[in-house]
Motif scaffolding. Sequence first.
Motif, PDB file in Angstrom:
ATOM      1  N   LEU A  12       1.797  -1.686   1.410  1.00 25.00           N
ATOM      2  CA  LEU A  12       2.861  -2.569   1.952  1.00 25.00           C
ATOM      3  C   LEU A  12       2.993  -2.531   3.581  1.00 25.00           C
ATOM      4  O   LEU A  12       2.853  -3.457   4.155  1.00 25.00           O
ATOM      5  CB  LEU A  12       4.271  -2.085   1.539  1.00 25.00           C
ATOM      6  CG  LEU A  12       5.423  -2.857   2.033  1.00 25.00           C
ATOM      7  CD1 LEU A  12       5.286  -4.367   1.498  1.00 25.00           C
ATOM      8  CD2 LEU A  12       6.574  -2.513   1.240  1.00 25.00           C
ATOM      9  N   PHE A  15       0.008  -4.613   4.866  1.00 29.10           N
ATOM     10  CA  PHE A  15       0.358  -5.965   4.721  1.00 29.10           C
ATOM     11  C   PHE A  15       1.220  -6.446   5.646  1.00 29.10           C
ATOM     12  O   PHE A  15       0.975  -7.606   6.526  1.00 29.10           O
ATOM     13  CB  PHE A  15       1.007  -6.258   3.382  1.00 29.10           C
ATOM     14  CG  PHE A  15       1.841  -7.249   3.006  1.00 29.10           C
ATOM     15  CD1 PHE A  15       1.186  -8.629   2.993  1.00 29.10           C
ATOM     16  CD2 PHE A  15       3.204  -7.369   3.551  1.00 29.10           C
ATOM     17  CE1 PHE A  15       2.032  -9.945   3.137  1.00 29.10           C
ATOM     18  CE2 PHE A  15       3.910  -8.724   3.255  1.00 29.10           C
ATOM     19  CZ  PHE A  15       3.109  -9.835   3.093  1.00 29.10           C
ATOM     20  N   TRP A 106       3.638 -11.802   0.119  1.00 31.14           N
ATOM     21  CA  TRP A 106       3.335 -10.315  -0.443  1.00 31.14           C
ATOM     22  C   TRP A 106       2.821 -10.479  -1.753  1.00 31.14           C
ATOM     23  O   TRP A 106       1.655 -10.046  -2.054  1.00 31.14           O
ATOM     24  CB  TRP A 106       4.507  -9.365  -0.386  1.00 31.14           C
ATOM     25  CG  TRP A 106       4.405  -8.265  -1.282  1.00 31.14           C
ATOM     26  CD1 TRP A 106       4.940  -8.194  -2.485  1.00 31.14           C
ATOM     27  CD2 TRP A 106       3.617  -7.072  -1.049  1.00 31.14           C
ATOM     28  NE1 TRP A 106       4.732  -6.810  -2.905  1.00 31.14           N
ATOM     29  CE2 TRP A 106       3.701  -6.154  -2.168  1.00 31.14           C
ATOM     30  CE3 TRP A 106       2.654  -6.746  -0.084  1.00 31.14           C
ATOM     31  CZ2 TRP A 106       3.220  -4.940  -2.369  1.00 31.14           C
ATOM     32  CZ3 TRP A 106       1.849  -5.602   0.043  1.00 31.14           C
ATOM     33  CH2 TRP A 106       2.301  -4.715  -1.522  1.00 31.14           C
ATOM     34  N   THR A 116       2.499  -4.688  -6.834  1.00 33.52           N
ATOM     35  CA  THR A 116       3.596  -5.968  -6.306  1.00 33.52           C
ATOM     36  C   THR A 116       4.883  -5.773  -6.614  1.00 33.52           C
ATOM     37  O   THR A 116       5.815  -6.435  -5.404  1.00 33.52           O
ATOM     38  CB  THR A 116       2.943  -7.197  -7.030  1.00 33.52           C
ATOM     39  OG1 THR A 116       1.395  -7.230  -6.735  1.00 33.52           O
ATOM     40  CG2 THR A 116       3.586  -8.353  -6.645  1.00 33.52           C
TER      41      THR A 116
END
Length: 283
Positions: A12, A15, A106, A116
């Motif tokens: 995360l 990302f 995302w 996810t």
Amino acid sequence: MTEATYPARHQLIEFLETHKEEIENEWAETPVFASRDRETAKEEAAALLTGLQRVVQDGAEEDSSAEGFTTARTVLGTLAARSAGGPSGSTLPDVSVLKEPVLRLWKQQDLSDDVTHYGAMVLATAISTLRHVLLEMELSLGADTILAQQEQLAELSTPVVKIWEGVLAIPLIGTLDSMRSQTATESLLEEIAKQQAKVAILDITGVTAVDTLVAQHLLKTAMAARLMGAECVISGIRPQIAQTMVQLGISLGEVVTRSSFADAFAYALRKLGFEVVHAGEVR
């Protein structure tokens, strides 16, 4: 943070860094920033995203006092101030609209369902906490405003008036609470020092009730004025209040009292060496 969630959080964080420019561009197009020019909107969106990245990195997405949210407070304050003056009349920007762009980007990542879902939960929580930070800021600002207004009202409701050279008067109206009492005393003492007054009149004609605390305040004010070289005169003690004070055993000691403000003013003039006579008596 558990060992099981660390890889997901690491992905995360990567990302948010990798897609930083995309997120900033999409955020800049939302109503939160849309009232600004494009360049300013992107700068504000970038500042907000930087704070969000720090929160995610620290695992503090639920802590509104976290450093990342502290970093975001400056831009949030700017957004809130601008929103309050907007045509919608809203007092807070709707930062919840920032969820959709970042969650959509995302979910486009090629990741397992567990990662996810975890990442989406963290991002949604972090942006929800942004809303809580805004509410905290608004409540704090509201409390400060109320306090400032209370202080202003207290000052306005306890004016010190110069009615003669060396004579001051402070008309007290309504209910005396601790804040008003303190404000009245401070204002009176400041003016006594400033104008070198010799007599100060405390007029309580408009005071609705006198209890032990109010009487103590009056006595303390009179004593403080005396220490500064001024005599304090209390006027306007109505029959009902006088009766109540007697029943409560309240004594004003050596403080001079007069039934009306006019009587107190006449006393003050005599104290200063003036004599009040009817114009017809002057030859």
